[in-house]
Design an enzyme around this catalytic site. Structure first.
Site, PDB file in Angstrom:
ATOM      1  N   TRP A 241       0.973  -1.121  -0.063  1.00 24.49           N
ATOM      2  CA  TRP A 241       0.044   0.009  -0.193  1.00 24.49           C
ATOM      3  C   TRP A 241       0.847   1.340   0.004  1.00 24.49           C
ATOM      4  O   TRP A 241       1.554   1.316   0.959  1.00 24.49           O
ATOM      5  CB  TRP A 241      -0.801   0.142   1.185  1.00 24.49           C
ATOM      6  CG  TRP A 241      -1.604   1.498   1.170  1.00 24.49           C
ATOM      7  CD1 TRP A 241      -2.745   1.676   0.480  1.00 24.49           C
ATOM      8  CD2 TRP A 241      -1.277   2.637   1.903  1.00 24.49           C
ATOM      9  NE1 TRP A 241      -2.967   3.068   0.676  1.00 24.49           N
ATOM     10  CE2 TRP A 241      -2.201   3.459   1.588  1.00 24.49           C
ATOM     11  CE3 TRP A 241      -0.481   2.765   2.895  1.00 24.49           C
ATOM     12  CZ2 TRP A 241      -2.265   4.843   2.056  1.00 24.49           C
ATOM     13  CZ3 TRP A 241      -0.542   4.126   3.673  1.00 24.49           C
ATOM     14  CH2 TRP A 241      -1.224   4.858   3.439  1.00 24.49           C
TER      15      TRP A 241
ATOM     16  N   GLU B  55      -3.084  -3.171  -2.876  1.00 29.62           N
ATOM     17  CA  GLU B  55      -4.135  -2.560  -2.045  1.00 29.62           C
ATOM     18  C   GLU B  55      -4.701  -1.165  -2.621  1.00 29.62           C
ATOM     19  O   GLU B  55      -3.780   0.034  -2.661  1.00 29.62           O
ATOM     20  CB  GLU B  55      -3.950  -2.199  -0.481  1.00 29.62           C
ATOM     21  CG  GLU B  55      -4.949  -1.794   0.264  1.00 29.62           C
ATOM     22  CD  GLU B  55      -4.874  -1.726   1.829  1.00 29.62           C
ATOM     23  OE1 GLU B  55      -3.824  -1.756   2.157  1.00 29.62           O
ATOM     24  OE2 GLU B  55      -5.593  -1.223   2.493  1.00 29.62           O
TER      25      GLU B  55
ATOM     26  N   LYS C 152      -7.125   2.436  -2.865  1.00 27.72           N
ATOM     27  CA  LYS C 152      -7.871   3.300  -2.060  1.00 27.72           C
ATOM     28  C   LYS C 152      -8.520   4.377  -2.696  1.00 27.72           C
ATOM     29  O   LYS C 152      -7.908   4.870  -3.786  1.00 27.72           O
ATOM     30  CB  LYS C 152      -6.690   4.007  -1.070  1.00 27.72           C
ATOM     31  CG  LYS C 152      -7.094   4.931   0.051  1.00 27.72           C
ATOM     32  CD  LYS C 152      -6.093   4.892   1.220  1.00 27.72           C
ATOM     33  CE  LYS C 152      -6.468   5.878   2.237  1.00 27.72           C
ATOM     34  NZ  LYS C 152      -5.447   5.599   3.618  1.00 27.72           N
TER      35      LYS C 152
ATOM     36  N   ASP D 280      -9.794  -3.011   0.976  1.00 26.35           N
ATOM     37  CA  ASP D 280      -9.914  -2.525   2.429  1.00 26.35           C
ATOM     38  C   ASP D 280     -11.382  -2.184   2.677  1.00 26.35           C
ATOM     39  O   ASP D 280     -11.855  -1.192   1.857  1.00 26.35           O
ATOM     40  CB  ASP D 280      -8.653  -1.546   2.804  1.00 26.35           C
ATOM     41  CG  ASP D 280      -9.163  -1.145   4.324  1.00 26.35           C
ATOM     42  OD1 ASP D 280      -9.969  -0.586   4.816  1.00 26.35           O
ATOM     43  OD2 ASP D 280      -7.777  -0.962   4.905  1.00 26.35           O
TER      44      ASP D 280
ATOM     45  N   HIS E 116     -11.849   1.800   2.076  1.00 24.51           N
ATOM     46  CA  HIS E 116     -11.384   2.470   1.054  1.00 24.51           C
ATOM     47  C   HIS E 116     -12.113   2.816  -0.158  1.00 24.51           C
ATOM     48  O   HIS E 116     -11.934   2.924  -1.356  1.00 24.51           O
ATOM     49  CB  HIS E 116      -9.948   1.553   0.316  1.00 24.51           C
ATOM     50  CG  HIS E 116      -8.988   1.808   1.307  1.00 24.51           C
ATOM     51  ND1 HIS E 116      -7.733   1.261   1.125  1.00 24.51           N
ATOM     52  CD2 HIS E 116      -8.914   2.278   2.749  1.00 24.51           C
ATOM     53  CE1 HIS E 116      -7.016   1.574   2.233  1.00 24.51           C
ATOM     54  NE2 HIS E 116      -7.548   2.140   3.211  1.00 24.51           N
TER      55      HIS E 116
ATOM     56  N   HIS F 150      -8.844  -6.401   3.799  1.00 21.38           N
ATOM     57  CA  HIS F 150      -8.577  -5.842   5.088  1.00 21.38           C
ATOM     58  C   HIS F 150      -9.738  -5.393   5.846  1.00 21.38           C
ATOM     59  O   HIS F 150     -10.613  -4.616   5.296  1.00 21.38           O
ATOM     60  CB  HIS F 150      -7.985  -4.337   4.706  1.00 21.38           C
ATOM     61  CG  HIS F 150      -6.230  -4.405   4.509  1.00 21.38           C
ATOM     62  ND1 HIS F 150      -5.335  -3.450   4.629  1.00 21.38           N
ATOM     63  CD2 HIS F 150      -5.627  -5.680   4.481  1.00 21.38           C
ATOM     64  CE1 HIS F 150      -4.310  -4.071   4.644  1.00 21.38           C
ATOM     65  NE2 HIS F 150      -4.225  -5.415   4.574  1.00 21.38           N
TER      66      HIS F 150
ATOM     67  N   ASP G  15     -12.492   6.724   6.009  1.00 24.87           N
ATOM     68  CA  ASP G  15     -11.609   5.617   6.297  1.00 24.87           C
ATOM     69  C   ASP G  15     -11.112   5.791   7.651  1.00 24.87           C
ATOM     70  O   ASP G  15      -9.842   6.064   7.681  1.00 24.87           O
ATOM     71  CB  ASP G  15     -10.648   5.883   5.229  1.00 24.87           C
ATOM     72  CG  ASP G  15      -9.532   4.361   5.471  1.00 24.87           C
ATOM     73  OD1 ASP G  15     -10.054   3.667   5.992  1.00 24.87           O
ATOM     74  OD2 ASP G  15      -8.363   4.621   4.882  1.00 24.87           O
TER      75      ASP G  15
ATOM     76  N   ASP H 244     -10.740   3.647  10.234  1.00 26.23           N
ATOM     77  CA  ASP H 244     -10.016   2.604  10.775  1.00 26.23           C
ATOM     78  C   ASP H 244     -10.309   2.416  12.117  1.00 26.23           C
ATOM     79  O   ASP H 244      -9.768   2.009  13.208  1.00 26.23           O
ATOM     80  CB  ASP H 244      -8.657   2.760  10.648  1.00 26.23           C
ATOM     81  CG  ASP H 244      -8.219   2.501   9.425  1.00 26.23           C
ATOM     82  OD1 ASP H 244      -8.252   1.358   8.716  1.00 26.23           O
ATOM     83  OD2 ASP H 244      -7.719   3.328   8.475  1.00 26.23           O
TER      84      ASP H 244
ATOM     85  N   ASP I 253      -7.402  -4.445   9.966  1.00 22.02           N
ATOM     86  CA  ASP I 253      -6.730  -3.276   9.827  1.00 22.02           C
ATOM     87  C   ASP I 253      -7.363  -2.106  10.481  1.00 22.02           C
ATOM     88  O   ASP I 253      -8.290  -1.656   9.778  1.00 22.02           O
ATOM     89  CB  ASP I 253      -6.424  -3.013   8.263  1.00 22.02           C
ATOM     90  CG  ASP I 253      -5.729  -1.675   8.099  1.00 22.02           C
ATOM     91  OD1 ASP I 253      -5.344  -1.030   8.989  1.00 22.02           O
ATOM     92  OD2 ASP I 253      -5.550  -1.246   6.734  1.00 22.02           O
TER      93      ASP I 253
HETATM   94  C1  RNT Z   1      -4.029   2.658   4.597  1.00 19.32           C
HETATM   95  C2  RNT Z   1      -4.016   1.124   4.220  1.00 19.32           C
HETATM   96  C3  RNT Z   1      -2.798   0.239   4.723  1.00 19.32           C
HETATM   97  C4  RNT Z   1      -2.445   0.641   6.255  1.00 19.32           C
HETATM   98  C5  RNT Z   1      -1.560  -0.150   6.707  1.00 19.32           C
HETATM   99  C6  RNT Z   1      -0.790   0.447   7.756  1.00 19.32           C
HETATM  100  O1  RNT Z   1      -5.104   3.514   4.244  1.00 19.32           O
HETATM  101  O2  RNT Z   1      -5.357   0.897   4.783  1.00 19.32           O
HETATM  102  O3  RNT Z   1      -3.595  -1.289   4.670  1.00 19.32           O
HETATM  103  O4  RNT Z   1      -3.580   0.610   7.091  1.00 19.32           O
HETATM  104  O5  RNT Z   1      -0.508  -0.596   5.906  1.00 19.32           O
HETATM  105 ZN    ZN Z   2      -5.717  -1.321   4.590  1.00 18.83          ZN
END
Ligand code: RNT
Ligand code: ZN
Length: 427
Positions: free
Chosen positions: A190, A233, A235, A266, A269, A293, A301, A303, A333
């Site tokens: 990523w 990955e 986004k 993810d 994303h 993810h 986003d 998290d 994640d």
């Molecule tokens: C970032 C991505 C990625 C990170 C990690 C730390 O938006 O989701 O996966 O969270 O690599």
């Molecule tokens: Zn991620």
């Protein structure tokens, strides 16, 4: 109230009958649930800080944990102690997903392009000791050469080449991890590349990214691709890259497909109300495998800690209904620095495991039969009735069988050691 083992078995045997009436084998679901590996991210323990010896001029590079709850792991040993507690409180097979910035270089500055497997020797020994496998990620953020928002797609060749060397170094580390653990290591790439406002040229960075990825992954023959499983990955936007992200969904899904490497989705994303469950059966028509993810976006986003919600259940239901368990790799994640970090791990990982069990208890055959017969009301009714089935009794039985605490028990253990941690860990 202490729930006895005998009571758990009694309520389980009733639940099992209820599921059996719908053609679902609860015993089998319990066994399979704990076997499915979930790769636990290393970065909730220390707010995505990492342990490398840093150079000057750091930037957050698009990732930021918010909150200042005490107890952040300040050293690799503290983080490993935290993971050990998590392993005791979460049922089922876990892996540990490391980032390159968690390297241990013995107090020396080792730049990212010079990382070697020996800088992860402690992690490999620790994993072996606990019988868990490792996954890996290059770290393209929090580094002076990521400060202006571009890495592998930078227009400056020397910066691109630095990150290509980092990628190759990380892939070699992943390959060695795989050899040591006797099974493949998933490596996820990523990059934060993008910009805050409308770029005048969206094209060049994407072309450069292809060149860099080809050099570091597709055409880099020194790494064994059966051991080092590459994923990219995508986004939609990030902090400081709100308008343009080079590695968009269209970019990476096409790149991955054309180079026979994996694609990573993810949950956070996408556009704010967009979910990923419907994408799985589309991508898997063409891609061989997906990395998911597991995260929880709240309005963006963000998290947040993963919980047992529809977004999560729907993903696993899709995998179950497509019989696609062998075609997905699962990794968590999320990072929340505003609550106890061990509790954050346990809540998120237990929720993930619960949602897997929930999906494996789905009366898929019966639902698909109703659908084939055109009984759409029957299908909707059964889907909704599943939500009040005695699912918790199956989950309780699974926890007991796996030697993990029940839902109402584990928080007590976290609280017990929180006093200690609060006292010792500052800063
Ligand atoms: C970032 C991505 C990625 C990170 C990690 C730390 O938006 O989701 O996966 O969270 O690599
Ligand atoms: Zn991620």
């Amino acid at each position: 109230m202490k729930v006895t083992g005998k009571k758990i078995e009694q309520v389980y045997s009733y639940a099992k009958e209820r599921y059996a009436a719908l053609g679902v084998d609860a015993d089998k679901a319990v066994v399979k649930t704990v076997e499915i590996p979930v790769s636990m991210h290393c970065w909730q323990a220390d707010d995505v800080g990492g342990f490398e010896v840093k150079e000057e001029g750091l930037a957050s590079g698009g990732i930021m944990a918010t909150g200042s709850y005490p107890g952040r792991a300040r050293t690799p040993d503290e983080a490993r102690t935290d993971y050990e507690q998590v392993l005791r409180l979460v049922p089922g097979t876990l892996r540990l997903n490391l980032h390159a910035c968690y390297a241990e270089t013995g107090g020396k500055i080792v730049d990212r392009d010079a990382l070697e497997p020996r800088h992860f020797a402690n992690w490999m020994n620790w994993a072996k000791h606990h019988g868990i496998h490792l996954d890996f990620n290059p770290t393209f953020f929090a580094h002076p050469k990521a400060n202006d928002g571009f890495t592998l797609s930078h227009t400056d060749k020397t910066i691109r080449e630095f990150w290509v060397r980092h990628t190759v170094a990380c892939r070699r580390i992943a390959e060695l991890m795989a050899r040591k653990q006797g099974g493949p290591c998933v490596i996820n790439h990523w990059i934060p590349d993008g910009c805050k406002d409308f770029p005048a040229d969206r094209w060049t960075h994407r072309a450069l990214l292809t060149e860099s990825l080809d050099a570091a992954i597709a055409n880099e023959k020194s790494v064994n691709k059966k051991l080092c499983l590459d994923y990219v990955e995508s986004k939609l936007f990030g902090l400081g890259s709100e308008e343009y992200v080079v590695g968009s969904a269209e970019y990476y899904s096409s790149y991955a497909l054309s180079r026979s490497i994996g694609y990573c989705l993810d949950m956070g994303h996408w556009h704010p109300t967009e979910e990923i469950y419907d994408k799985i059966s589309s991508y898997l028509q063409f891609h061989k495998k997906l990395l998911l993810h597991v995260s929880r976006p709240v309005r963006w986003d963000s998290d947040h800690v993963v919980i047992f919600n529809d977004a999560l259940r729907n993903i696993f239901l899709e995998i179950q209904r497509g019989r696609a368990w062998t075609r997905v790799a699962l990794a968590t994640d999320f990072f929340d620095a505003s609550i106890n970090r061990i509790a954050a791990y346990v809540i998120g990982l237990r929720a993930t495991r619960k949602a897997i069990l929930y999906a494996l208890l789905d009366p898929t055959t019966e639902l698909q039969k109703l659908e084939a017969a055109g009984d759409n009301a029957g299908r909707l009714a059964l889907m909704d009735e599943m939500k009040t089935m005695p699912f918790g009794d199956v989950w309780g039985f699974l926890c007991q069988r796996a030697g993990a605490p029940l839902d109402h028990e584990w928080m007590g253990e976290v609280k017990k050691c929180e006093g200690n941690v609060r006292w010792h860990r500052h800063g």
